[in-house]
Design a protein around this motif. Structure first.
Motif, PDB file in Angstrom:
ATOM      1  N   PHE A 243       0.820  -1.215   0.000  1.00  0.00           N
ATOM      2  CA  PHE A 243       0.000   0.000   0.000  1.00  0.00           C
ATOM      3  C   PHE A 243       0.852   1.263   0.000  1.00  0.00           C
ATOM      4  CE2 PHE A 243      -2.124   3.327   2.555  1.00  0.00           C
ATOM      5  CZ  PHE A 243      -3.131   3.642   1.657  1.00  0.00           C
ATOM      6  N   ARG A 244       0.497   2.203  -0.897  1.00  0.00           N
ATOM      7  CA  ARG A 244       1.152   3.502  -0.980  1.00  0.00           C
ATOM      8  C   ARG A 244       0.094   4.570  -1.290  1.00  0.00           C
ATOM      9  NH1 ARG A 244       4.591   0.444   0.580  1.00  0.00           N
ATOM     10  NH2 ARG A 244       6.572  -0.072  -0.436  1.00  0.00           N
ATOM     11  N   MET A 245       0.087   5.663  -0.543  1.00  0.00           N
ATOM     12  CA  MET A 245      -0.794   6.783  -0.859  1.00  0.00           C
ATOM     13  C   MET A 245      -0.107   8.102  -0.544  1.00  0.00           C
ATOM     14  SD  MET A 245      -4.619   7.945   0.389  1.00  0.00           S
ATOM     15  CE  MET A 245      -4.009   9.116   1.612  1.00  0.00           C
ATOM     16  N   PRO A 246       0.351   8.841  -1.575  1.00  0.00           N
ATOM     17  CA  PRO A 246       0.894  10.179  -1.336  1.00  0.00           C
ATOM     18  C   PRO A 246      -0.201  11.108  -0.807  1.00  0.00           C
ATOM     19  CG  PRO A 246       1.551   9.345  -3.495  1.00  0.00           C
ATOM     20  CD  PRO A 246       0.503   8.419  -2.972  1.00  0.00           C
ATOM     21  N   VAL A 247       0.110  11.870   0.211  1.00  0.00           N
ATOM     22  CA  VAL A 247      -0.858  12.796   0.794  1.00  0.00           C
ATOM     23  C   VAL A 247      -0.919  14.059  -0.062  1.00  0.00           C
ATOM     24  CG1 VAL A 247      -1.444  14.200   2.811  1.00  0.00           C
ATOM     25  CG2 VAL A 247      -0.470  11.907   3.113  1.00  0.00           C
ATOM     26  N   GLN A 248      -2.108  14.337  -0.604  1.00  0.00           N
ATOM     27  CA  GLN A 248      -2.289  15.533  -1.413  1.00  0.00           C
ATOM     28  C   GLN A 248      -2.874  16.687  -0.600  1.00  0.00           C
ATOM     29  OE1 GLN A 248      -4.641  14.395  -4.806  1.00  0.00           O
ATOM     30  NE2 GLN A 248      -3.073  13.036  -5.621  1.00  0.00           N
ATOM     31  N   TRP A 249      -3.573  16.347   0.488  1.00  0.00           N
ATOM     32  CA  TRP A 249      -4.289  17.389   1.225  1.00  0.00           C
ATOM     33  C   TRP A 249      -4.625  16.868   2.613  1.00  0.00           C
ATOM     34  CZ3 TRP A 249     -10.185  18.081   1.023  1.00  0.00           C
ATOM     35  CH2 TRP A 249     -10.581  19.232   1.702  1.00  0.00           C
ATOM     36  N   VAL A 250      -4.358  17.699   3.627  1.00  0.00           N
ATOM     37  CA  VAL A 250      -4.807  17.380   4.980  1.00  0.00           C
ATOM     38  C   VAL A 250      -6.209  17.960   5.126  1.00  0.00           C
ATOM     39  CG1 VAL A 250      -4.369  17.622   7.434  1.00  0.00           C
ATOM     40  CG2 VAL A 250      -2.445  17.396   5.854  1.00  0.00           C
ATOM     41  N   ASN A 251      -7.185  17.075   5.235  1.00  0.00           N
ATOM     42  CA  ASN A 251      -8.604  17.460   5.222  1.00  0.00           C
ATOM     43  C   ASN A 251      -9.075  17.775   6.649  1.00  0.00           C
ATOM     44  OD1 ASN A 251     -11.336  17.701   4.823  1.00  0.00           O
ATOM     45  ND2 ASN A 251     -11.541  15.831   3.596  1.00  0.00           N
ATOM     46  N   ARG A 252      -9.316  19.049   6.917  1.00  0.00           N
ATOM     47  CA  ARG A 252      -9.718  19.463   8.268  1.00  0.00           C
ATOM     48  C   ARG A 252     -10.914  20.429   8.182  1.00  0.00           C
ATOM     49  NH1 ARG A 252      -6.781  19.416  13.219  1.00  0.00           N
ATOM     50  NH2 ARG A 252      -8.389  19.356  14.819  1.00  0.00           N
ATOM     51  N   PRO A 253     -12.111  19.914   7.835  1.00  0.00           N
ATOM     52  CA  PRO A 253     -13.265  20.808   7.685  1.00  0.00           C
ATOM     53  C   PRO A 253     -13.761  21.397   8.999  1.00  0.00           C
ATOM     54  CG  PRO A 253     -13.965  18.529   7.523  1.00  0.00           C
ATOM     55  CD  PRO A 253     -12.465  18.509   7.580  1.00  0.00           C
ATOM     56  N   ASN A 254     -13.511  20.692  10.108  1.00  0.00           N
ATOM     57  CA  ASN A 254     -13.919  21.190  11.418  1.00  0.00           C
ATOM     58  C   ASN A 254     -13.035  20.553  12.484  1.00  0.00           C
ATOM     59  OD1 ASN A 254     -15.185  18.550  12.239  1.00  0.00           O
ATOM     60  ND2 ASN A 254     -16.591  19.066  10.563  1.00  0.00           N
ATOM     61  N   LEU A 255     -13.261  20.947  13.758  1.00  0.00           N
ATOM     62  CA  LEU A 255     -12.421  20.462  14.840  1.00  0.00           C
ATOM     63  C   LEU A 255     -12.616  18.978  15.133  1.00  0.00           C
ATOM     64  CD1 LEU A 255     -12.723  23.480  17.319  1.00  0.00           C
ATOM     65  CD2 LEU A 255     -10.822  22.924  15.792  1.00  0.00           C
ATOM     66  N   ASP A 256     -13.706  18.403  14.631  1.00  0.00           N
ATOM     67  CA  ASP A 256     -14.016  17.000  14.933  1.00  0.00           C
ATOM     68  C   ASP A 256     -13.533  16.029  13.868  1.00  0.00           C
ATOM     69  OD1 ASP A 256     -15.354  17.772  17.287  1.00  0.00           O
ATOM     70  OD2 ASP A 256     -17.184  18.200  16.145  1.00  0.00           O
ATOM     71  N   PHE A 257     -12.929  16.549  12.796  1.00  0.00           N
ATOM     72  CA  PHE A 257     -12.499  15.651  11.714  1.00  0.00           C
ATOM     73  C   PHE A 257     -11.127  16.061  11.210  1.00  0.00           C
ATOM     74  CE2 PHE A 257     -12.037  14.150   7.390  1.00  0.00           C
ATOM     75  CZ  PHE A 257     -12.583  12.873   7.426  1.00  0.00           C
ATOM     76  N   ARG A 258     -10.268  15.079  11.085  1.00  0.00           N
ATOM     77  CA  ARG A 258      -8.951  15.292  10.484  1.00  0.00           C
ATOM     78  C   ARG A 258      -8.578  14.048   9.699  1.00  0.00           C
ATOM     79  NH1 ARG A 258      -3.297  14.789  12.125  1.00  0.00           N
ATOM     80  NH2 ARG A 258      -2.059  16.499  11.245  1.00  0.00           N
ATOM     81  N   GLY A 259      -8.437  14.217   8.374  1.00  0.00           N
ATOM     82  CA  GLY A 259      -8.105  13.087   7.520  1.00  0.00           C
ATOM     83  C   GLY A 259      -7.032  13.460   6.521  1.00  0.00           C
ATOM     84  N   PHE A 260      -6.523  12.444   5.852  1.00  0.00           N
ATOM     85  CA  PHE A 260      -5.459  12.644   4.867  1.00  0.00           C
ATOM     86  C   PHE A 260      -5.978  12.161   3.510  1.00  0.00           C
ATOM     87  CE2 PHE A 260      -3.543  12.001   9.013  1.00  0.00           C
ATOM     88  CZ  PHE A 260      -2.738  13.135   9.119  1.00  0.00           C
ATOM     89  N   SER A 261      -6.055  13.097   2.564  1.00  0.00           N
ATOM     90  CA  SER A 261      -6.655  12.811   1.261  1.00  0.00           C
ATOM     91  C   SER A 261      -5.586  12.592   0.204  1.00  0.00           C
ATOM     92  CB  SER A 261      -7.555  13.978   0.838  1.00  0.00           C
ATOM     93  OG  SER A 261      -8.574  14.211   1.790  1.00  0.00           O
ATOM     94  N   GLY A 262      -5.886  11.687  -0.731  1.00  0.00           N
ATOM     95  CA  GLY A 262      -4.966  11.420  -1.822  1.00  0.00           C
ATOM     96  C   GLY A 262      -5.485  10.294  -2.693  1.00  0.00           C
ATOM     97  N   GLN A 263      -4.742   9.997  -3.748  1.00  0.00           N
ATOM     98  CA  GLN A 263      -5.082   8.874  -4.622  1.00  0.00           C
ATOM     99  C   GLN A 263      -4.126   7.725  -4.339  1.00  0.00           C
ATOM    100  OE1 GLN A 263      -4.295   8.735  -9.081  1.00  0.00           O
ATOM    101  NE2 GLN A 263      -6.529   8.894  -9.087  1.00  0.00           N
ATOM    102  N   ILE A 264      -4.667   6.548  -4.169  1.00  0.00           N
ATOM    103  CA  ILE A 264      -3.841   5.380  -3.854  1.00  0.00           C
ATOM    104  C   ILE A 264      -2.950   5.056  -5.049  1.00  0.00           C
ATOM    105  CG2 ILE A 264      -3.836   2.953  -3.184  1.00  0.00           C
ATOM    106  CD1 ILE A 264      -6.559   3.370  -1.917  1.00  0.00           C
TER     107      ILE A 264
END
Length: 635
Positions: A243-264
């Motif tokens: 598995f490899r996924m380069p991080v394109q964007w740190v997704n932080r729409p609000n204080l309750d969510f933090r994710g790492f977006s990208g294409q696998i």
């Protein structure tokens, strides 16, 4: 039945659903100029009934305008979309087209054959599964045929159709076909050991062996081109890779969510999988796989997703999330293969931007180990790389990155090089492996550090970088300044351009490549002297802004002082103390700065000295006042 507006309006949903679950093959057409690449794609679109009625009418009108005889259609006009392409009858840009049959979907890239547009061809090849190498039966194997063959294999394509086109112009001669195939196999022996080649005789214009076998070549018992494209195996090895996924964007729409977006880029991932973020090496566990349409139980290569983790992991754009059990490598020094794509040659030692995935770093490219002769595929000596030349070299980065070798993973091992001044893409590269010295060499801890050495001398380290034309007065001013500093009890040293060429740089000439290396070596020496607490006066023409910026980047913040000795060319030439300008004007000296080699004046130097109305002693006093004001001379 062709696709009409009524069909689109009534049955578009059914049409899309029909093709939704078919496999997708990406392929390119490549080869030399006027071998029939655009005509072939136009024929495929026409025969697969992927042309709208209004497009067909326009195509017929354009064909008559460009002089196509009789009722024939110039199929190349379907993909030569630029006005310049239609006017000149050539392909310039990469044209991507979609079509489908009952068995498979296709995305085809029509790439230009002209040598000057080789960079566009490489762009199309970088995502393809199959290459159709077009060869004019009348001309046989050409240099550009070999170049495109090598680039396709270099970029990882292992299935190649040897399309011997325009067979109608050689009376469908079996002997002509066999001779071309034999010549190509002799060349291909050196390309790749696992290369699969399918030779097909054809006429794209006449439709011979395109969608079905033709009686004109009854001596040929292989598949038609469409039969091959519909049945060639498509094995996406990315699915079986770690598995490899380069991080394109740190997704932080609000204080309750933090994710790492990208294409696998490779492999699969599920909630609960252990992962590692690189280059930091922090580990965590996947908690959710989030998409726009809801959470997934599993995601695979090619999908764009957002991952949430069980732990607070500090990761940003350009980092790579990988399998904890099979992580990617991390390094800042590599051996690479490079296809140079700029009219300006590679300057070894110059700093370029390197973009790999979502990460952009600064890279210093070393002189090539060797270039590759396109005709023989033999190694050949190379001090630099010219436009469309391919070579093997090493490079170092200003920070470590996560990677896989290109031959294992295109997305994790392929990169582009960007000129820092123009922002033009100048090279395409593939990582072979990390250099062992990258992990073996470390900074040796020293008890007496640079601050202690500087304090002992009662001064602040500085690198005073004098730049200007030959004869501008750099060395004279540096010498006058050193006398004043010596009288004040300061510890200094002068690195003069002429003096270092007697020893450290005696092997270098005056080409642009040699000038870059000249400055690189002296910059590193100046850095060592600043570590010793010295005030170092560097007197070098140093004509290029990039290399002066490289020198600045090597020094500690605030310790680099760029001094432009701004003497006009006509004044410097009038002085001509060494007689160099006279020799340059007479053609006895090549690559002379200001005459036949450029000088890039500093844009924002710390000091600008005009020697026309100022003596060397006054200029030295001006610089001394600046050093006092900035605290370089205080105890």
């Amino acid at each position: 039945m062709r696709l009409t507006d009524d069909l689109i309006a009534s049955d578009i949903g059914a049409y899309l659903q029909k093709h939704e679950h078919k496999s997708l093959l990406r392929f390119i057409t490549c080869g030399s100029v006027d071998d029939g690449k655009s005509t072939l794609i136009g024929r495929l679109l026409y025969d697969s009934k992927m042309i709208f009625e209004d497009q067909l009418a326009s195509l017929e009108a354009d064909s008559k305008r460009v002089g196509t005889q009789g009722e024939n259609i110039d199929f190349a006009l379907l993909v030569d979309g630029l006005a310049a392409e239609r006017e000149q009858g050539i392909t310039i840009d990469v044209a991507y087209r979609f079509f489908a049959t009952d068995k498979r979907k296709f995305i085809v890239a029509d790439t230009p054959g002209h040598e000057q547009y080789t960079r566009n061809m490489a762009t199309g090849a970088s995502t393809a599964d199959v290459a159709i190498l077009m060869i004019d039966a009348r001309k046989g194997i050409l240099t550009q045929t070999r170049r495109h063959s090598f680039i396709t294999t270099l970029l990882g394509i292992r299935r190649l159709v040897l399309a011997v086109n325009k067979m109608d112009l050689v009376d469908y001669s079996e002997q002509v076909f066999n001779d071309i195939v034999e010549d190509f196999y002799d060349f291909a022996d050196e390309l790749a050991t696992d290369l699969e080649i399918q030779p097909i005789p054809m006429s794209a214009l006449a439709g011979i062996n395109i969608t079905e076998n033709s009686r004109e070549t009854d001596w040929y018992d292989g598949p038609s081109l469409m039969d091959y494209l519909e049945t060639v195996p498509i094995g996406d090895k990315r699915l079986n890779a770690p598995f490899r996924m380069p991080v394109q964007w740190v997704n932080r729409p609000n204080l309750d969510f933090r994710g790492f977006s990208g294409q696998i880029a490779a492999g699969t991932v599920k909630p609960g999988d252990r992962i590692k973020t690189l280059p930091s090496g922090r580990q965590s566990t996947i908690t959710r796989i989030v998409t726009a349409t809801g959470d997934l139980d599993e995601a695979v290569a090619g999908q764009s997703i957002t991952l949430t983790l069980a732990d607070e992991v500090d990761s940003s754009r350009g980092d790579v999330i990988v399998s904890a059990d099979s992580p990617a490598e991390v390094s800042d020094q590599f051996q690479v293969r490079v296809l140079w794509m700029s009219d300006t040659p590679l300057l070894p030692g110059r700093r370029y931007l390197l973009k790999i995935g979502a990460k952009t770093v600064t890279a210093t490219i070393n002189a090539p180990k060797y270039g590759i002769d396109i005709n023989t595929l033999n190694d050949m000596p190379a001090k630099t790389l010219e436009l469309n030349q391919i070579g093997v070299t090493t490079l170092s980065l200003d920070q470590a990155i996560a990677f896989d070798p290109y031959d294992e993973n295109r997305e994790m091992g392929g990169f582009i090089l960007i000129d820092r001044q123009t922002n033009d893409t100048v090279g395409l590269g593939m990582i072979d492996f990390a250099l062992r010295r990258a992990s073996n060499i470390h900074w040796q801890a020293i008890d007496i550090d640079r601050a202690t050495l500087a304090e002992q001398k009662g001064q602040k380290p500085a690198v005073l970088w004098f730049t200007g034309l030959s004869g501008s007065g750099k060395s004279t001013i540096a010498n006058a300044l050193q006398k004043r500093l010596f009288a004040l009890g300061k510890h200094t040293f002068i690195l003069d351009g002429d003096n270092v060429r007697h020893g450290l740089n005696r092997d270098l000439g005056f080409t642009d490549v040699d000038r870059v290396e000249n400055v690189r070596r002296v910059s590193n020496v100046a850095r060592l002297m600043s570590d010793a607490g010295l005030i170092t006066l560097v007197s070098f023409i140093s004509p290029f802004r990039d290399e002066r910026q490289m020198a600045r980047n090597l020094m500690a913040d605030g310790e680099f002082v760029e001094i432009h000795v701004d003497t006009p060319l006509n004044v410097a030439e009038q002085r001509d103390v060494k007689g160099l300008y006279k020799k340059a004007r007479a053609g006895e000296i090549k690559n002379f700065t200001g005459i036949d080699s450029p000088y890039e004046a500093p844009l924002t130097p710390e000091l600008r000295i005009n020697t026309v109305g100022q003596s060397p002693e006054d200029a030295a006093e001006t610089i001394l006042d600046y050093l006092k004001e900035k605290g370089f001379l205080s105890h």
